[in-house]
Structure formats: structure tokens, C-alpha cells
Design a protein around this motif. Structure first.
Motif, PDB file in Angstrom:
ATOM      1  N   LYS A  87      11.202  14.413  -0.990  1.00 48.67           N
ATOM      2  CA  LYS A  87      10.791  13.504  -2.079  1.00 48.67           C
ATOM      3  C   LYS A  87      11.926  13.191  -3.051  1.00 48.67           C
ATOM      4  O   LYS A  87      11.877  12.201  -3.758  1.00 48.67           O
ATOM      5  CB  LYS A  87       9.606  14.087  -2.826  1.00 48.67           C
ATOM      6  N   GLU A  88      12.942  14.030  -3.098  1.00 46.76           N
ATOM      7  CA  GLU A  88      14.062  13.769  -3.992  1.00 46.76           C
ATOM      8  C   GLU A  88      14.927  12.626  -3.461  1.00 46.76           C
ATOM      9  O   GLU A  88      15.386  11.773  -4.218  1.00 46.76           O
ATOM     10  CB  GLU A  88      14.905  15.035  -4.149  1.00 46.76           C
ATOM     11  N   ILE A  89      15.121  12.590  -2.162  1.00 47.66           N
ATOM     12  CA  ILE A  89      15.959  11.545  -1.551  1.00 47.66           C
ATOM     13  C   ILE A  89      15.142  10.285  -1.264  1.00 47.66           C
ATOM     14  O   ILE A  89      15.606   9.167  -1.481  1.00 47.66           O
ATOM     15  CB  ILE A  89      16.617  12.068  -0.261  1.00 47.66           C
ATOM     16  N   TYR A  90      13.919  10.466  -0.742  1.00 46.77           N
ATOM     17  CA  TYR A  90      13.034   9.344  -0.398  1.00 46.77           C
ATOM     18  C   TYR A  90      11.725   9.515  -1.172  1.00 46.77           C
ATOM     19  O   TYR A  90      10.740  10.023  -0.645  1.00 46.77           O
ATOM     20  CB  TYR A  90      12.772   9.297   1.107  1.00 46.77           C
ATOM     21  N   PRO A  91      11.687   9.076  -2.424  1.00 45.76           N
ATOM     22  CA  PRO A  91      10.550   9.374  -3.289  1.00 45.76           C
ATOM     23  C   PRO A  91       9.278   8.580  -3.013  1.00 45.76           C
ATOM     24  O   PRO A  91       8.192   8.996  -3.395  1.00 45.76           O
ATOM     25  CB  PRO A  91      11.075   9.050  -4.684  1.00 45.76           C
ATOM     26  N   MET A 127       8.279   0.420   4.190  1.00 43.56           N
ATOM     27  CA  MET A 127       9.355   0.271   3.226  1.00 43.56           C
ATOM     28  C   MET A 127       9.605   1.597   2.520  1.00 43.56           C
ATOM     29  O   MET A 127       8.674   2.380   2.316  1.00 43.56           O
ATOM     30  CB  MET A 127       8.993  -0.801   2.197  1.00 43.56           C
ATOM     31  N   CYS A 128      10.852   1.827   2.147  1.00 46.76           N
ATOM     32  CA  CYS A 128      11.226   3.085   1.510  1.00 46.76           C
ATOM     33  C   CYS A 128      12.066   2.817   0.262  1.00 46.76           C
ATOM     34  O   CYS A 128      13.007   2.032   0.297  1.00 46.76           O
ATOM     35  CB  CYS A 128      12.034   3.919   2.501  1.00 46.76           C
ATOM     36  N   LYS A 129      11.717   3.498  -0.804  1.00 50.76           N
ATOM     37  CA  LYS A 129      12.522   3.446  -2.025  1.00 50.76           C
ATOM     38  C   LYS A 129      13.486   4.631  -1.964  1.00 50.76           C
ATOM     39  O   LYS A 129      13.110   5.725  -1.574  1.00 50.76           O
ATOM     40  CB  LYS A 129      11.641   3.561  -3.258  1.00 50.76           C
ATOM     41  N   GLY A 130      14.735   4.430  -2.317  1.00 51.12           N
ATOM     42  CA  GLY A 130      15.720   5.494  -2.282  1.00 51.12           C
ATOM     43  C   GLY A 130      16.622   5.452  -1.066  1.00 51.12           C
ATOM     44  O   GLY A 130      17.579   6.200  -0.976  1.00 51.12           O
ATOM     45  N   TYR A 131      16.342   4.560  -0.133  1.00 57.31           N
ATOM     46  CA  TYR A 131      17.164   4.438   1.071  1.00 57.31           C
ATOM     47  C   TYR A 131      18.554   3.947   0.680  1.00 57.31           C
ATOM     48  O   TYR A 131      18.692   3.009  -0.094  1.00 57.31           O
ATOM     49  CB  TYR A 131      16.501   3.461   2.035  1.00 57.31           C
ATOM     50  N   SER A 132      19.578   4.580   1.160  1.00 61.99           N
ATOM     51  CA  SER A 132      20.972   4.253   0.822  1.00 61.99           C
ATOM     52  C   SER A 132      21.209   4.308  -0.687  1.00 61.99           C
ATOM     53  O   SER A 132      21.942   3.504  -1.250  1.00 61.99           O
ATOM     54  CB  SER A 132      21.364   2.877   1.365  1.00 61.99           C
ATOM     55  N   ILE A 182       0.858  -1.179   0.000  1.00 61.19           N
ATOM     56  CA  ILE A 182       0.000   0.000   0.000  1.00 61.19           C
ATOM     57  C   ILE A 182       0.895   1.229   0.000  1.00 61.19           C
ATOM     58  O   ILE A 182       1.771   1.363   0.863  1.00 61.19           O
ATOM     59  CB  ILE A 182      -0.907   0.015   1.242  1.00 61.19           C
ATOM     60  N   SER A 183       0.684   2.138  -0.937  1.00 61.56           N
ATOM     61  CA  SER A 183       1.466   3.376  -0.981  1.00 61.56           C
ATOM     62  C   SER A 183       1.108   4.254   0.211  1.00 61.56           C
ATOM     63  O   SER A 183      -0.050   4.315   0.629  1.00 61.56           O
ATOM     64  CB  SER A 183       1.191   4.148  -2.268  1.00 61.56           C
ATOM     65  N   LEU A 184       2.125   4.933   0.752  1.00 60.77           N
ATOM     66  CA  LEU A 184       1.948   5.787   1.925  1.00 60.77           C
ATOM     67  C   LEU A 184       2.486   7.179   1.669  1.00 60.77           C
ATOM     68  O   LEU A 184       3.499   7.342   0.973  1.00 60.77           O
ATOM     69  CB  LEU A 184       2.715   5.232   3.121  1.00 60.77           C
ATOM     70  N   PHE A 190      12.924  -1.514  -2.604  1.00 65.33           N
ATOM     71  CA  PHE A 190      12.452  -0.968  -1.335  1.00 65.33           C
ATOM     72  C   PHE A 190      13.269  -1.564  -0.198  1.00 65.33           C
ATOM     73  O   PHE A 190      13.659  -2.727  -0.244  1.00 65.33           O
ATOM     74  CB  PHE A 190      10.966  -1.290  -1.135  1.00 65.33           C
ATOM     75  N   THR A 191      13.506  -0.761   0.831  1.00 62.65           N
ATOM     76  CA  THR A 191      14.260  -1.172   2.000  1.00 62.65           C
ATOM     77  C   THR A 191      13.383  -1.000   3.231  1.00 62.65           C
ATOM     78  O   THR A 191      12.696   0.012   3.373  1.00 62.65           O
ATOM     79  CB  THR A 191      15.528  -0.302   2.150  1.00 62.65           C
ATOM     80  N   GLU A 192      13.414  -1.967   4.138  1.00 58.75           N
ATOM     81  CA  GLU A 192      12.626  -1.894   5.360  1.00 58.75           C
ATOM     82  C   GLU A 192      13.210  -0.839   6.296  1.00 58.75           C
ATOM     83  O   GLU A 192      14.427  -0.745   6.478  1.00 58.75           O
ATOM     84  CB  GLU A 192      12.626  -3.251   6.062  1.00 58.75           C
ATOM     85  N   LEU A 193      12.329  -0.058   6.902  1.00 58.58           N
ATOM     86  CA  LEU A 193      12.744   0.945   7.867  1.00 58.58           C
ATOM     87  C   LEU A 193      12.461   0.452   9.275  1.00 58.58           C
ATOM     88  O   LEU A 193      11.534  -0.308   9.504  1.00 58.58           O
ATOM     89  CB  LEU A 193      11.990   2.259   7.639  1.00 58.58           C
TER      90      LEU A 193
END
Length: 63
Positions: free
Chosen positions: A52-56, A25-30, A3-5, A36-39
Motif C-alpha cells: 500500500k505504500e508503493i501502490y496505494p 488503473m493504479c495510483k503510485g505507478y512510476s 470503482i475502487s478496487l 492513475f496509470t493503466e496497468l
């Protein structure tokens, strides 16, 4: 199920998820813009969720 957040809900759910039944989950992490990477709250509570540029993109994944 994914689900998008919005950044606001991603941070809120991450903070209020003590039993870890859902994953934020986050896209753009590291600098990984393909996966996607789990936070985790303790490690990631200082992220700038609204940049939004770093964590879109954030998603909620159900276990």
C-alpha cells in the motif's frame, strides 16, 4: 465510471480481462502519486499489488 478496487480484485480482474473492456488503473505507478496509470497484465503481473505504500490505490474504469 470509476470503482475502487482492493489489490486482490485489481490483480484478478487484470489477469482475467482478455477483451480489455475495463481498465485497471493504479495510483503510485512510476512514483506518480497524483494520477492513475493503466496497468497491463503482461507488463505488470509482477507488481507487489499488496504494498500500500508503493501502490496505494487501484480503480476499475469502464470503457
Amino acid at each position: 465510471m470509476e470503482i475502487s478496487l482492493s489489490p486482490f480484485f485489481a490483480k484478478l480482474i487484470l489477469r482475467l480481462n482478455p477483451f480489455r473492456r475495463v481498465l485497471v488503473m493504479c495510483k503510485g505507478y512510476s512514483e506518480d502519486y497524483e494520477n492513475f496509470t493503466e496497468l497491463g497484465w503482461e507488463e505488470d503481473k509482477h507488481l507487489d499489488f499488496y504494498d500500500k505504500e508503493i501502490y496505494p490505490e487501484f480503480q476499475l474504469w469502464l470503457r
